[in-house]
Motif scaffolding. Structure first.
Motif, PDB file in Angstrom:
ATOM      1  N   LEU A 183       0.819  -1.208   0.000  1.00  0.00           N
ATOM      2  CA  LEU A 183       0.000   0.000   0.000  1.00  0.00           C
ATOM      3  C   LEU A 183       0.856   1.262   0.000  1.00  0.00           C
ATOM      4  N   TRP A 184       1.948   1.248   0.776  1.00  0.00           N
ATOM      5  CA  TRP A 184       2.854   2.404   0.817  1.00  0.00           C
ATOM      6  C   TRP A 184       3.495   2.634  -0.549  1.00  0.00           C
ATOM      7  N   SER A 185       3.945   1.558  -1.178  1.00  0.00           N
ATOM      8  CA  SER A 185       4.605   1.674  -2.479  1.00  0.00           C
ATOM      9  C   SER A 185       3.655   2.233  -3.529  1.00  0.00           C
ATOM     10  N   ALA A 186       2.433   1.704  -3.577  1.00  0.00           N
ATOM     11  CA  ALA A 186       1.466   2.176  -4.560  1.00  0.00           C
ATOM     12  C   ALA A 186       1.201   3.671  -4.389  1.00  0.00           C
ATOM     13  N   ALA A 187       1.066   4.113  -3.138  1.00  0.00           N
ATOM     14  CA  ALA A 187       0.781   5.524  -2.879  1.00  0.00           C
ATOM     15  C   ALA A 187       1.962   6.409  -3.247  1.00  0.00           C
ATOM     16  N   THR A 188       3.165   6.006  -2.871  1.00  0.00           N
ATOM     17  CA  THR A 188       4.327   6.850  -3.151  1.00  0.00           C
ATOM     18  C   THR A 188       4.675   6.861  -4.644  1.00  0.00           C
ATOM     19  N   MET A 189       4.353   5.787  -5.351  1.00  0.00           N
ATOM     20  CA  MET A 189       4.520   5.796  -6.807  1.00  0.00           C
ATOM     21  C   MET A 189       3.672   6.896  -7.431  1.00  0.00           C
ATOM     22  N   ARG A 190       2.414   6.971  -7.005  1.00  0.00           N
ATOM     23  CA  ARG A 190       1.517   7.994  -7.529  1.00  0.00           C
ATOM     24  C   ARG A 190       1.980   9.384  -7.117  1.00  0.00           C
ATOM     25  N   LEU A 191       2.422   9.523  -5.872  1.00  0.00           N
ATOM     26  CA  LEU A 191       2.859  10.829  -5.388  1.00  0.00           C
ATOM     27  C   LEU A 191       4.120  11.297  -6.102  1.00  0.00           C
ATOM     28  N   SER A 192       4.985  10.367  -6.493  1.00  0.00           N
ATOM     29  CA  SER A 192       6.213  10.758  -7.198  1.00  0.00           C
ATOM     30  C   SER A 192       5.914  11.306  -8.582  1.00  0.00           C
ATOM     31  N   GLU A 193       4.827  10.839  -9.195  1.00  0.00           N
ATOM     32  CA  GLU A 193       4.436  11.326 -10.521  1.00  0.00           C
ATOM     33  C   GLU A 193       3.557  12.563 -10.439  1.00  0.00           C
ATOM     34  N   THR A 194       2.663  12.573  -9.459  1.00  0.00           N
ATOM     35  CA  THR A 194       1.736  13.692  -9.292  1.00  0.00           C
ATOM     36  C   THR A 194       1.706  14.090  -7.828  1.00  0.00           C
ATOM     37  N   PRO A 195       2.640  14.945  -7.408  1.00  0.00           N
ATOM     38  CA  PRO A 195       2.678  15.346  -5.994  1.00  0.00           C
ATOM     39  C   PRO A 195       1.366  15.991  -5.557  1.00  0.00           C
ATOM     40  N   ILE A 196       0.996  15.733  -4.326  1.00  0.00           N
ATOM     41  CA  ILE A 196      -0.203  16.329  -3.751  1.00  0.00           C
ATOM     42  C   ILE A 196      -0.054  17.853  -3.730  1.00  0.00           C
ATOM     43  N   LEU A 197      -1.137  18.557  -3.987  1.00  0.00           N
ATOM     44  CA  LEU A 197      -1.138  20.007  -3.892  1.00  0.00           C
ATOM     45  C   LEU A 197      -0.994  20.419  -2.432  1.00  0.00           C
ATOM     46  N   THR A 308      -7.453  -4.254  -7.353  1.00  0.00           N
ATOM     47  CA  THR A 308      -7.219  -4.477  -5.932  1.00  0.00           C
ATOM     48  C   THR A 308      -5.893  -5.184  -5.697  1.00  0.00           C
ATOM     49  N   GLU A 309      -5.576  -6.135  -6.548  1.00  0.00           N
ATOM     50  CA  GLU A 309      -4.352  -6.919  -6.384  1.00  0.00           C
ATOM     51  C   GLU A 309      -3.079  -6.097  -6.578  1.00  0.00           C
ATOM     52  N   ALA A 310      -3.213  -4.876  -7.126  1.00  0.00           N
ATOM     53  CA  ALA A 310      -2.059  -3.998  -7.330  1.00  0.00           C
ATOM     54  C   ALA A 310      -2.102  -2.781  -6.417  1.00  0.00           C
ATOM     55  N   CYS A 311      -3.061  -2.742  -5.524  1.00  0.00           N
ATOM     56  CA  CYS A 311      -3.150  -1.742  -4.448  1.00  0.00           C
ATOM     57  C   CYS A 311      -3.262  -0.270  -4.842  1.00  0.00           C
ATOM     58  N   PRO A 312      -3.858   0.256  -5.835  1.00  0.00           N
ATOM     59  CA  PRO A 312      -4.347  -0.442  -7.010  1.00  0.00           C
ATOM     60  C   PRO A 312      -3.562  -0.104  -8.280  1.00  0.00           C
ATOM     61  N   VAL A 313      -2.504   0.693  -8.189  1.00  0.00           N
ATOM     62  CA  VAL A 313      -1.964   1.365  -9.375  1.00  0.00           C
ATOM     63  C   VAL A 313      -1.119   0.440 -10.253  1.00  0.00           C
ATOM     64  N   ILE A 314      -1.399   0.459 -11.567  1.00  0.00           N
ATOM     65  CA  ILE A 314      -0.552  -0.178 -12.568  1.00  0.00           C
ATOM     66  C   ILE A 314      -0.046   0.868 -13.550  1.00  0.00           C
TER      67      ILE A 314
END
Length: 516
Positions: A183-197, A308-314
């Motif tokens: 779950l941490w990895s999936a979230a930080t992957m997204r944050l690295s591409e699109t940082p939270i405002l 769900t199996e990718a928590c969820p980001v691919i």
């Protein structure tokens, strides 16, 4: 990679900042953290040990956010229960992973006697809502008052964080095991591409028992920003809270977005704070995208694909994939590039990688991929092979590495030996100005095996007939892909996450043929 580390950081850095908003109730990170630590103490006082499961059967709320973090703070494992399930389905999930504590709100408290009577081990019920707890239940608020905060259990890495049950479209639901690292990895992957405002207030509309909702909670928690919550989706309520709380970003599925854009109050609301809108769960959203671009010109659109199996980001596609040029070229219909840290391969039925542009099954690997299915080694072995997750989704990679989703493998229609992808037909139908929603399925055909059948919902006041739909499609796609039959309905069956339930549409046609 501990999911509770995010709250510890906010307690240290920004304790006075608003953490949660629910109705008129606002809580700071200091208040939120205190309640999380008290809940953890209460759960431990009721016998919770490391790795024990705690279920939540409730609508979205600030208490739901406290439960998520409180279970992890206590060292437990979260079991978010699908609120659309029947009692037998709920009981199955509780029995399957031996969930001994179930937190419920007012909407589901009445189910407790039946759940307790039929579960293998009747769970301890905790009532998380306003007012007194019903007989036989502990009060969430009383537990808060009775216990002092405890230290974080500090679970992390490959420690189990969540068992999230799939919808159970075939057979029993499968419990997807997600670790703290997943779950941490999936979230930080997204944050690295699109940082939270910075200074953002993110709105939770999709159900928090769903991975799209839970994943967003983890992202916003890591960023240390405010989270506003609606108990469920209502287009008018979404518009009202965006204006009142100056919401900056949210995630919805296309059916929700269309309802918001078409709501009669849309033009009367001040939506100037809105900066980002993410969407997913549909490969056929081109009409919605065009409408959103026109009505929300200052809002950045992004699309994410996962499960769900990718928590969820691919994979994900950001604002650049929604530009005018991208929309004209068709690039906006892609799911973008694989997320940072994720590898994607397209394979044939034998698991061999296929050339670019060729449709096959999407497979993925990365630190976000689940540990496996709870107590289902055979199902796990089918889904996870040599480190790759076999998604069951059909798609292809173009020459530039953009991923295009064409269909669920099981939703592909085979008619007269030709493979027809329902998403392509749905995209064509959705371009008709009279169409509000549509779904395409395969139905039995004596000669061709399967025939293309469309189910259409017209916009209010609009009229459309079967031949008009076919004529419209013939101008856009090959004749063999066009619907052979068309049915019109007032509404389509939707899951609690807003996805169209195609199995419900197929069932009457296939019920007596052994396929659905």
């Amino acid at each position: 990679m501990s999911l509770t580390l995010s709250l510890q950081r906010s307690l240290q850095q920004t304790p006075a900042r608003t953490a949660t908003i629910f109705g008129t109730r606002r809580r700071s990170f200091r208040e939120h953290g205190d309640r999380v630590a008290r809940l953890a103490a209460a759960l431990r006082s009721q016998g919770l040990q490391a790795n024990d499961r705690v279920g939540i059967l409730a609508h979205n709320s600030d208490r739901f956010l406290e439960c998520i973090m409180g279970v992890w703070w206590a060292g437990g494992v979260l079991n978010p229960v699908n609120i659309r399930w029947s009692v037998p389905e709920i009981v199955y999930s509780l029995d399957d992973c031996d969930t001994r504590i179930l937190i419920v709100d007012k909407a589901f408290a009445a189910l407790a006697p039946r759940i307790g009577a039929t579960a293998r081990h009747a769970p301890l019920f905790v009532y998380a809502d306003d007012g007194a707890a019903p007989p036989g239940m502990l009060s969430f608020e009383d537990l808060m008052e009775q216990h002092e905060p405890v230290e974080d259990a500090g679970r992390s890495g490959n420690d189990l964080a969540c068992i999230m049950y799939t919808g159970g479209t075939t057979g029993h639901p499968k419990g997807v095991m997600q670790s703290h690292m997943n779950l941490w990895s999936a979230a930080t992957m997204r944050l690295s591409e699109t940082p939270i405002l910075r200074g953002s207030t993110s709105l939770h509309v999709v159900p928090l028992f769903h991975i799209a909702g839970l994943g967003r909670v983890v992202m916003q928690s890591i960023a240390g920003e405010c989270q506003a919550v609606l108990p469920g989706f209502d287009a008018g309520a979404v518009l009202e809270i965006i204006e009142r709380e100056r919401i900056t970003d949210t995630v919805m599925v296309p059916t929700m977005i269309q309802a918001v854009l078409n709501h009669p109050d849309f033009d009367q609301r001040d939506l100037s704070s809105w900066r980002r809108l993410g969407y997913g769960a549909s490969p056929s959203a081109s009409v919605m995208v065009e409408q959103a671009v026109q009505k929300l010109p200052n809002v950045e659109l992004s699309h994410a694909y996962g499960l769900t199996e990718a928590c969820p980001v691919i994979s994900s596609s950001g604002p650049a994939h929604h530009s005018e040029d991208a929309r004209k070229s068709g690039l906006s219909r892609s799911a973008g590039h694989p997320a940072f840290g994720v590898l994607v391969r397209i394979v044939d039925a034998g698991g061999r990688e296929v050339p670019r542009g060729v449709v096959g099954e999407i497979t993925a690997r990365g630190p976000n991929i689940m540990l496996g299915y709870w107590n289902k080694p055979e199902e796990t072995a089918k889904a996870l092979r040599d480190g790759w997750l076999f998604t069951g989704d059909g798609g292809y990679l173009d020459a530039d590495g953009n991923l295009f989703i064409v269909d669920r493998i099981k939703d592909m229609i085979v008619s007269g030996g030709e493979n027809i992808y329902s998403a392509e037909v749905e995209n064509a139908i959705a371009q008709h100005p009279a169409v509000a929603m549509c779904a395409v399925i395969g139905i039995p055909h004596e000669k061709w095996g399967e025939a293309v059948h469309a189910v259409v919902v017209c916009k209010p006041g609009a009229e459309l007939d079967e031949e008009a739909v076919r004529t419209h499609c013939r101008e856009r796609i090959a004749g063999y892909k066009c619907p052979k039959t068309v049915a019109f309905r007032d509404a389509l069956p939707l899951s609690s996450a807003g996805k169209i339930l195609k199995r419900d549409l197929r069932e009457p046609f296939w019920a007596h043929r052994g396929s659905a």
